[in-house]
Motif scaffolding. Structure first.
Motif, short mmCIF file in Angstrom:
data_model
loop_
_atom_site.label_atom_id
_atom_site.label_comp_id
_atom_site.label_asym_id
_atom_site.label_seq_id
_atom_site.Cartn_x
_atom_site.Cartn_y
_atom_site.Cartn_z
N VAL A 48 0.85 -1.18 0.00
CA VAL A 48 0.00 0.00 0.00
C VAL A 48 0.89 1.24 0.00
O VAL A 48 1.96 1.25 0.61
CB VAL A 48 -0.92 0.01 1.25
N SER A 49 0.43 2.29 -0.70
CA SER A 49 1.11 3.59 -0.70
C SER A 49 0.21 4.60 0.00
O SER A 49 -0.99 4.66 -0.27
CB SER A 49 1.43 4.06 -2.11
N SER A 65 0.21 17.24 4.20
CA SER A 65 0.82 17.92 5.35
C SER A 65 2.27 17.53 5.55
O SER A 65 2.99 18.19 6.27
CB SER A 65 0.04 17.63 6.63
N THR A 66 2.73 16.46 4.93
CA THR A 66 4.14 16.06 5.03
C THR A 66 4.87 16.29 3.71
O THR A 66 5.80 15.58 3.38
CB THR A 66 4.24 14.58 5.43
N GLY A 67 4.43 17.30 2.98
CA GLY A 67 5.10 17.63 1.72
C GLY A 67 4.89 16.59 0.66
O GLY A 67 5.78 16.32 -0.14
N ALA A 68 3.70 15.99 0.64
CA ALA A 68 3.36 14.98 -0.37
C ALA A 68 4.33 13.80 -0.32
O ALA A 68 4.60 13.16 -1.32
CB ALA A 68 3.32 15.58 -1.76
N GLN A 69 4.87 13.47 0.86
CA GLN A 69 5.76 12.32 1.00
C GLN A 69 4.94 11.04 0.92
O GLN A 69 3.82 10.95 1.43
CB GLN A 69 6.50 12.38 2.33
N VAL A 70 5.50 10.03 0.30
CA VAL A 70 4.81 8.76 0.12
C VAL A 70 5.39 7.74 1.10
O VAL A 70 6.60 7.59 1.21
CB VAL A 70 4.94 8.25 -1.33
N TYR A 71 4.50 7.05 1.82
CA TYR A 71 4.89 6.01 2.77
C TYR A 71 4.44 4.66 2.22
O TYR A 71 3.40 4.55 1.57
CB TYR A 71 4.25 6.24 4.14
N GLU A 72 5.23 3.66 2.50
CA GLU A 72 4.89 2.30 2.09
C GLU A 72 4.36 1.53 3.29
O GLU A 72 4.86 1.66 4.41
CB GLU A 72 6.12 1.59 1.51
N GLY A 73 3.33 0.74 3.07
CA GLY A 73 2.75 -0.06 4.14
C GLY A 73 2.27 -1.39 3.60
O GLY A 73 2.39 -1.70 2.42
N ARG A 74 1.67 -2.18 4.48
CA ARG A 74 1.13 -3.48 4.09
C ARG A 74 -0.21 -3.68 4.78
O ARG A 74 -0.44 -3.17 5.89
CB ARG A 74 2.10 -4.61 4.43
N ILE A 75 -1.07 -4.43 4.12
CA ILE A 75 -2.41 -4.67 4.65
C ILE A 75 -2.33 -5.73 5.75
O ILE A 75 -1.85 -6.84 5.52
CB ILE A 75 -3.35 -5.14 3.53
N LEU A 76 -2.80 -5.35 6.95
CA LEU A 76 -2.82 -6.29 8.07
C LEU A 76 -4.10 -7.11 8.09
O LEU A 76 -4.08 -8.33 8.23
CB LEU A 76 -2.68 -5.55 9.40
N GLN A 77 -5.22 -6.42 7.98
CA GLN A 77 -6.51 -7.08 8.11
C GLN A 77 -7.54 -6.41 7.21
O GLN A 77 -7.42 -5.22 6.90
CB GLN A 77 -7.00 -7.01 9.57
#
Length: 445
Positions: free
Chosen positions: A309-310, A315-327
């Protein structure tokens, strides 16, 4: 017989009136003759050259004749200048400098085959490719509940002292606050008595004292210890009680942190009587966050647990974080009729705040046909728009603006150019540099 002007004016007879009329006709005739003679001069702006003696004399006698050429030509020149300024040209007539503007508008750069080969410029036609489907949904940042603890007293107690405050990083075992409770004082006293009795029985010997007394001493100690644990004391705090002999501050005890973390809540006042279950502190792992996204129940088949997931937030300057689906939620929300998707994100910079809204891009298990190019083939233009270079002839390349739809780790999915068009896939930076050096701006409006 001639009469003087005075006599003619005073003559009451018919003859006087005729003479006056003749005089007026004479004056009118002279004026008309002067206008006829002066007309060519005003019309053509000619000077006295080429005129006969009579014409020259008439022109000299006409007032303002020397300035008539200038006055006659000035309106025509002003009208012509205004037309040029307003672009009011006749059909087929081009304004001054139009050729230069048309040439400048022809943006692009010509590169020979040798130049392209030496610079590593590669051109390929656009072809649709299959990429995993993408769902863009809203989300909200929340605390990772699996790594968050609530610190609360287990008995009714009064806050005596605050040892830690919100925003402070603490470690497991650090003192957070000091409390007082009557119930704790009783439990502490009972434990000291039971511990002392058990120590006496053990010193005498269980074989010497009666079996009943030994069992009672052992059970009383266990019950007293269990009560203190139930009230919230740790084993180390309990072990320190018997060595004190008698308590100097009975009923006082410390609330300790039971994990490493950041204090995000310290909602109490010194002197406040706090009931069991009332949160005093909330500790959490500041590097781990949850994102709660909402999707339609029909879209649940497109996402899988463990999928990437992206997350993006302005509010963070359009920064992209990477994540994963837990549930993936098992129950539809009755109010919004949506299904919850829980996502874990690692945020070592601690920029994501609980309650903050974000944009979530879920990579689905399905696939869709899209146009995509390597990230190195898509560049920013001077105006900040995304641009690719299209080959319009064997050696001619022009910049074309596109709209970026989404990005993967290596590709940019975009819209704005049809499939089949030849574009630069390698060496786009070289093409852009050559275009900038040629004097043209990379701007496609």
């Amino acid at each position: 017989m001639d009469r003087s002007p005075a006599c003619r004016r005073q003559s009451p007879g018919l003859g006087g009136e005729i003479e006056m009329k003749n005089g007026k006709n004479l004056v009118i005739s002279v004026c008309v003759a002067g206008l006829v003679i002066a007309t060519p001069v005003f019309a053509f702006g000619a000077d006295t050259h080429g005129h006969g003696p009579e014409e020259t004399k008439a022109q000299q006698e006409t007032p303002g004749h020397s300035e008539s050429p200038k006055n006659a030509w000035e309106p025509e020149r002003e009208s012509h200048s205004k037309k040029e300024a307003d672009g009011d040209h006749a059909e087929g007539e081009k304004p001054h400098g139009s050729a230069g503007r048309e040439e400048k508008e022809e943006k692009g750069i010509s590169l020979s085959e040798v130049q392209r080969r030496e610079a590593g410029v590669i051109v390929r036609p656009l072809r649709p490719i299959q990429l995993p489907s993408l769902l863009k949904v809203p989300g909200e940042v929340r605390l990772n509940q699996y790594k968050t603890r609530i610190v609360t007293p287990r008995i009714t107690a009064m806050a005596l002292k605050r040892e830690a405050i919100m925003g402070q990083q603490v470690r497991s075992g650090d003192v957070l606050a000091t409390l007082f409770s009557v119930e704790m004082a009783q439990a502490q006293g009972e434990y000291i008595v039971a511990s002392t009795e058990w120590k006496r029985v053990r010193d005498i010997g269980e074989k010497i004292v009666s079996e009943k007394r030994a069992i009672e001493a052992r059970v009383n100690l266990q019950q007293a210890r269990a009560r203190l644990i139930a009230y919230g004391l740790t084993k180390d705090q309990i072990a320190a009680l018997p060595s004190q002999g008698s308590l100097e501050t009975p009923g006082q005890f410390d609330i300790l942190a039971d994990q490493d973390g950041l204090i995000v809540v310290d909602d109490f006042l010194v002197g406040q009587v706090i009931e069991p279950g009332t949160p005093m502190y909330k500790l959490t792992d500041p590097d781990s966050r949850w994102i709660e996204a909402r999707i339609n129940p029909s879209e649940a088949r497109l996402v899988d647990v463990g999928g990437q997931v992206s997350i993006e937030t302005s509010s963070t300057g359009a920064q992209v974080y990477e994540g994963r689906i837990l549930q993936i939620g098992q129950q539809v929300d009755e109010r919004t009729r949506t299904l919850g998707v829980r996502i874990e994100v690692i945020d070592p910079q601690r920029q994501l705040r609980p309650g903050q809204f974000v944009r979530v891009s879920l990579n689905g298990s399905g696939h869709e046909s899209v146009l995509a190019l390597p990230k190195k083939a898509v560049l920013r233009g001077p105006d900040g728009d995304w641009t690719v270079f299209q080959q319009v002839s064997a050696e001619r390349f022009v910049p074309v603006e596109i709209r970026v739809v989404r990005e993967t780790s290596e590709l940019v999915v975009f819209e704005g150019i049809p499939a089949g068009v030849k574009v630069v896939t390698d060496g786009a930076f070289f093409v852009q540099s050559e275009l900038a050096k040629s004097g043209f701006s990379v701007h496609n409006h």
